[in-house]
Every structure is written in C-alpha cells, then in structure tokens.
Write an enzyme that holds these catalytic residues in place. Structure first.
Site, PDB file in Angstrom:
ATOM      1  N   THR A 132       0.812  -1.215   0.000  1.00  0.00           N
ATOM      2  CA  THR A 132       0.000   0.000   0.000  1.00  0.00           C
ATOM      3  C   THR A 132       0.845   1.265   0.000  1.00  0.00           C
ATOM      4  O   THR A 132       1.963   1.282   0.548  1.00  0.00           O
ATOM      5  CB  THR A 132      -0.914   0.018   1.254  1.00  0.00           C
ATOM      6  OG1 THR A 132      -1.540   1.308   1.379  1.00  0.00           O
ATOM      7  CG2 THR A 132      -0.111  -0.238   2.523  1.00  0.00           C
ATOM      8  N   GLU A 134       0.282   3.670   1.802  1.00  0.00           N
ATOM      9  CA  GLU A 134       0.356   4.155   3.176  1.00  0.00           C
ATOM     10  C   GLU A 134       1.721   3.866   3.805  1.00  0.00           C
ATOM     11  O   GLU A 134       2.048   4.421   4.856  1.00  0.00           O
ATOM     12  CB  GLU A 134      -0.754   3.533   4.021  1.00  0.00           C
ATOM     13  CG  GLU A 134      -2.164   4.012   3.681  1.00  0.00           C
ATOM     14  CD  GLU A 134      -2.424   5.450   4.107  1.00  0.00           C
ATOM     15  OE1 GLU A 134      -1.793   5.908   5.072  1.00  0.00           O
ATOM     16  OE2 GLU A 134      -3.267   6.110   3.464  1.00  0.00           O
ATOM     17  N   TYR A 161      -2.321   0.582  10.411  1.00  0.00           N
ATOM     18  CA  TYR A 161      -2.486  -0.120   9.140  1.00  0.00           C
ATOM     19  C   TYR A 161      -1.190  -0.094   8.337  1.00  0.00           C
ATOM     20  O   TYR A 161      -0.698  -1.128   7.873  1.00  0.00           O
ATOM     21  CB  TYR A 161      -3.619   0.517   8.331  1.00  0.00           C
ATOM     22  CG  TYR A 161      -3.698   0.049   6.898  1.00  0.00           C
ATOM     23  CD1 TYR A 161      -4.108  -1.244   6.594  1.00  0.00           C
ATOM     24  CD2 TYR A 161      -3.365   0.897   5.848  1.00  0.00           C
ATOM     25  CE1 TYR A 161      -4.181  -1.681   5.275  1.00  0.00           C
ATOM     26  CE2 TYR A 161      -3.434   0.473   4.527  1.00  0.00           C
ATOM     27  CZ  TYR A 161      -3.837  -0.814   4.254  1.00  0.00           C
ATOM     28  OH  TYR A 161      -3.899  -1.242   2.945  1.00  0.00           O
ATOM     29  N   LYS A 165       1.317  -3.237   7.418  1.00  0.00           N
ATOM     30  CA  LYS A 165       1.610  -3.528   6.018  1.00  0.00           C
ATOM     31  C   LYS A 165       3.111  -3.473   5.726  1.00  0.00           C
ATOM     32  O   LYS A 165       3.596  -4.140   4.802  1.00  0.00           O
ATOM     33  CB  LYS A 165       0.858  -2.552   5.114  1.00  0.00           C
ATOM     34  CG  LYS A 165      -0.595  -2.912   4.882  1.00  0.00           C
ATOM     35  CD  LYS A 165      -0.719  -4.164   4.035  1.00  0.00           C
ATOM     36  CE  LYS A 165      -2.141  -4.418   3.574  1.00  0.00           C
ATOM     37  NZ  LYS A 165      -2.237  -5.596   2.679  1.00  0.00           N
TER      38      LYS A 165
END
Length: 370
Positions: A132, A134, A161, A165
C-alpha cells in the site's frame, strides 16, 4: 489450466481479480471469513455463473489469523498463484483496532508465506502481496527528485495499518531472498470503484452525491478536504497484480496514476456529474460547500428524470460540511506514485482516468438510488 487462490475475494479487489482470472481460464479459489450474515454481494454473480455455466470457481472458509486453516487450504488447492488481498484496510479504523490489524495484515502475510514453504511449494507457487501507498506516510522529504514516491522511496507509515503492512512488505521480500520464492509486492496507491466499501471516502462521496441529487439526503459530512490522493480504478489495478506474477523474475512494483487530486476536487467532480455547481466558503473545520445552481440538462442526462422538488429546496444551502471526527490522529496529506517501472517493465496501461472513475462510480450510485 492455472489455479489461483485469492484471500479477501469478497472485497473490491478480490471480486474484480476473480473476474479477470476466470476470463483468462483460471480455476479460481477464494477464502472468505465465516459470518452470521452474507458478505458475498460483490461475487454473487460468480455463484450464479458457477451453477449455470460450470465456472471454475470455489470458496473456502478461512481466516488469515488461523495458521492451520491456511496450511490446509493451500495444501488442498495446490495453487500456481496466491494473491493475498485479505486485510483490515481502513486506515482510520486501524487506530481503534491496532492489534487486530497487526495480526491480519502483518502476521497474516507471514502465515501464507510459511505455509507455502512448509508444504514445499516454493518452486510451484507464485505469491502476490497487496502492499500500500500508506507505507510512505506522505513524508515530503522521501519523494524522489521528480516529486513522486517510487520503489526506492523510504517508508514512514503513519498508522497502525501502514505499520502492519510494512511488516507484510518486508517479510515477503525476506522470504523471496531467503528461500528463493517467487514472492512480490504490489505497492498500490488508492484505487476505487463502484464496489468500494461504503466507509471509504470516495464511495462515501459518490453515494451522498447521488442521494442529495435525488432528494434523499441533505448534507455530506467529510474530514480533511485538503488531503491529496493518487486515485485509480480497481479494474486497472487488479490487471497490474496479475501482470506482476507473469514476469520472469519476482520484483516489487508501484502501481499508481502519477496524478494527485484533493478530496475537495473529487467532491466537485462527483456533483458536476449531476449538474451541481458548488461554491466553497470558509476554511478548515468551518469550510462548507453551498449549492448555487443545477444544470437541468446534465441532471436529466445523469438521472433520466426531471429535477426533484426536494433537490431544488437545497439551492443556496450548505450541502457539504466538515466533521472533525473524521480526522485521523496522524494525517497523510499527500500521496503521489510514480508508475514508470510498472508501465515500462509490466507493460501496464490503465484504461480509466480520474474522470472515467468518477463517471463509473456515479452511474452506479444513480442506478442504486432510483
């Protein structure tokens, strides 16, 4: 016939990927969590096809927090390709359930990799890990010279999150190097569609736009209107996932559009689809969007109906407001990916631009509301 196993098959990406692989002649297996209510809306049509046309599609009950379950399913399926799309992927919610996110999004990835290793499938099974944008955390000093985040940009996750990840990313890379596994990360920037979850900002915007246009809602409440995101269409992005596993050598790829847009502008584009003109006033938590006019022809083209009396009552009123409860504890202000490597090495060519994405989502919302 190739066999693929998809975790998170009931989600946006999983459903589009299942369709793509079935079109390519795969036998597709999916893992879904047991729940007291059905959560298969995005893949129900594949059930129907399975019964009527004998489509090669099968679901298994499973959970990324259960190692023995994951090992059993992989042993049974013997997949050529695994796409690990299962995750708790809502950034704001991850602050409320950080331990769960770490278990599913981080350790869940390890469970899949270790299952493949334990079963001796290192040479047979290729693994795609859904990473991701992020990971980057929007830190401006970590962009490349051209102002983008690419495969070499440093990571600085700013949410539970993102932190979970980042473990998934590095453990995938570690197993690739330690055990010579074909394990790849796809660092996907924001990708949306009519199948996006209803709590994600783009879907929240298009749902509210359609409801307001048809006189079913009065106001849309949002958080950070100035946040910048690199938005693409999920249909394009699942094709990139497949391309990543078709390469001669395993590698990691950024999948993005290379363009960034403010949340405010996405709102404006959505309302423009139904002929609404918005005037913005105020700043920060006091910012509001006021409906100043409605283009009757555009409204008719979008909805197939004349303007609703309840809609006209909203003229010159505030139909968009900011609610601070939607702010994150640590905000990521800018995400902008560099798709150069994915386009040159994968030959990935997206079909949708942002305008096409908004149009696709809005048409779906209008159909759902009529």
């Amino acid at each position: 016939m190739k066999t693929a196993l998809i975790t998170g098959i009931t989600g946006q990406d999983g459903s589009y990927l299942a369709e793509l692989l079935l079109e390519k002649g795969y036998m597709v297996h999916g893992i879904k969590r047991r729940a007291s209510s059905f959560n298969t809306q995005r893949i129900d049509h594949l059930y129907q096809d399975q019964h009527e046309n004998h489509v090669n599609f099968k679901l298994h009950y499973g959970d990324l927090t259960d190692s023995t379950n994951i090992i059993r399913i992989i042993q049974e399926v013997q997949p050529d390709e695994i796409y690990n799309l299962g995750a708790m992927s809502h950034v704001k919610v991850s602050f409320d359930s950080p331990e769960y996110v770490a278990n599913v999004d981080g350790i869940g990835t390890l469970r899949i990799l270790e299952a493949v290793r334990i079963l001796g499938l290192e040479k047979k099974t290729r693994i795609y890990q859904a990473s991701t944008s992020e990971l980057y955390g929007g830190m401006p000093e970590n962009k490349n010279a051209a102002g983008f985040y690419d495969e070499s940009s440093p990571f600085y996750p700013r949410s539970p999150y993102g932190a979970a990840k980042i473990y998934g990313f590095w453990i995938t890379k570690n197993y690739r190097e330690a055990y010579n596994m074909f394990a790849c990360n796809g660092i996907l920037f924001n990708h949306e569609s009519p199948r996006r979850g209803e709590t994600f900002v783009t879907r929240k915007i298009t749902m509210a736009t359609a409801a307001i246009a048809l006189g079913k809602q009065d106001c849309l409440y949002l958080g950070n209107m100035n946040a910048l995101r690199d938005w693409g269409h999920a249909k394009d992005y699942v094709e990139a996932m497949w391309l990543i596993l078709q390469q001669n050598k395993p590698d990691d790829f950024v999948i993005a559009t290379g363009k960034t847009t403010k949340v405010r502008d996405f709102v404006q584009m959505s309302f423009a689809h139904v002929g609404f003109t918005i005037r913005w006033e105020g700043e920060g938590v006091n910012e509001v969007g006021i409906l100043v006019s409605v283009d009757e022809q555009k409204y008719l083209e979008a909805t197939g109906e004349a303007i609703k009396p309840l809609t006209l009552k909203l003229l010159n009123k505030e139909i968009i407001r900011v609610d601070p409860t939607y702010f994150r504890p640590t905000e990521v202000d800018l995400l902008l990916g560099d798709p150069t490597k994915s386009k040159t090495q994968l030959g990935w060519i997206p079909e949708y631009d942002l305008e096409g994405l908004v149009e696709d989502m809005m048409k779906s919302e209008i159909r759902n509301n009529l």
